[in-house]
Design an enzyme around this catalytic site. Structure first.
Site, mmCIF file in Angstrom:
data_model
loop_
_atom_site.group_PDB
_atom_site.id
_atom_site.type_symbol
_atom_site.label_atom_id
_atom_site.label_comp_id
_atom_site.label_asym_id
_atom_site.label_seq_id
_atom_site.Cartn_x
_atom_site.Cartn_y
_atom_site.Cartn_z
ATOM 1 N N ILE A 178 0.877 -1.164 0.000
ATOM 2 C CA ILE A 178 0.000 0.000 0.000
ATOM 3 C C ILE A 178 0.915 1.214 0.000
ATOM 4 O O ILE A 178 1.852 1.303 0.785
ATOM 5 C CB ILE A 178 -0.956 0.004 1.213
ATOM 6 C CG1 ILE A 178 -1.830 1.274 1.211
ATOM 7 C CG2 ILE A 178 -0.219 -0.143 2.532
ATOM 8 C CD1 ILE A 178 -2.904 1.277 2.294
ATOM 9 N N SER A 179 0.695 2.123 -0.918
ATOM 10 C CA SER A 179 1.608 3.238 -1.116
ATOM 11 C C SER A 179 1.654 4.173 0.082
ATOM 12 O O SER A 179 0.694 4.314 0.846
ATOM 13 C CB SER A 179 1.211 4.037 -2.365
ATOM 14 O OG SER A 179 1.396 3.287 -3.539
ATOM 15 N N GLN A 180 2.784 4.830 0.222
ATOM 16 C CA GLN A 180 2.967 5.883 1.207
ATOM 17 C C GLN A 180 1.923 6.977 0.973
ATOM 18 O O GLN A 180 1.698 7.383 -0.173
ATOM 19 C CB GLN A 180 4.380 6.442 1.040
ATOM 20 C CG GLN A 180 4.753 7.577 1.951
ATOM 21 C CD GLN A 180 6.126 8.135 1.587
ATOM 22 O OE1 GLN A 180 6.756 7.663 0.626
ATOM 23 N NE2 GLN A 180 6.586 9.123 2.320
#
Length: 229
Positions: free
Chosen positions: A72-74
């Protein structure tokens, strides 16, 4: 901005301080200034999109592992991509790499329709269930090879690619409206990646480098090259 179900508003309130800290130190102080993007990040409960063992880190400004070997992206990167795309409420957006559905949920606060494609069946089902629980109804999720885009829903005003590629498939570039923008990490796993924003013009594409990033690779059956400068 769309309202979340009332049963979730209380849970959002519980973690209000964590979200506020993330937005101030992780986004605003890092240069994110679009009020709509900041509001969208504030509206979406990131803890719903992380694996249970990482819920205590949901509002840390970092990427986290999820199922199927993905991440899950920053939050900062999600906000940076959204801001670069200059999203408006009437837009139709295509996302490549749904993951757990977090970025799609953020985009859904900002545009009319989100079309998102994920290769992994498990993540497709997981993201659909989470979006349904949050009653986010303007996101369509498909399982497949994102390099081919979503031709029957094209053209798109914006395209977000959440996986690194050395060459953007022409199918995706062709599905972008004139004046539309595409954001993608360019590079491979062995070299530095740069987040690049492409703007389609009548004569080709303008490019802007948004800085260094690190994404999982785009797995594609396509073998298309980016148009030459």
């Amino acid at each position: 901005m769309r309202d979340l179900p009332s049963k979730l508003q209380g849970q959002l309130s519980i973690r209000r301080a964590e979200r506020a800290r993330l937005i101030e130190t992780g986004l605003v102080q890092q240069g994110i200034s679009d009020p709509a993007v900041l509001a969208a990040i504030n509206q979406v409960p990131r803890e719903f999109f992380v694996d249970p063992e990482f819920k205590d880190k949901a509002y840390h400004n970092r990427a986290l592992p999820i199922a199927s070997g993905q991440t899950i992206s920053q939050p900062y990167i999600v906000a940076l991509m959204a801001e670069a795309l200059q999203l408006t409420p009437h837009f139709r957006l295509l996302e490549i790499g749904t993951g757990s559905g977090y970025a799609a949920a953020v985009y859904a606060q900002l545009v009319d329709q989100v079309f998102t494609i994920e290769r992994h069946d498990f993540l497709v089902n997981l993201s659909r269930s989470r979006l349904e629980e949050l009653q986010i109804e303007n996101v369509s999720v498909r399982c497949g090879d994102g390099s081919f885009g979503w031709p029957e829903a094209a053209p798109f005003d914006a395209i977000s690619i959440a996986a690194a590629t050395e060459d953007i498939p022409k199918q995706l570039l062709n599905q972008l409206t004139i004046g539309g923008k595409l954001v993608a990490p360019i590079g491979d796993q062995q070299s530095n990646q740069s987040l690049i924003c492409f703007k389609r013009t009548e004569g080709g594409f303008e490019k802007k480098d948004l800085g260094s990033v690190r994404f999982v690779p785009l797995i594609s059956d396509a073998d298309e090259d980016l148009p030459s400068d």
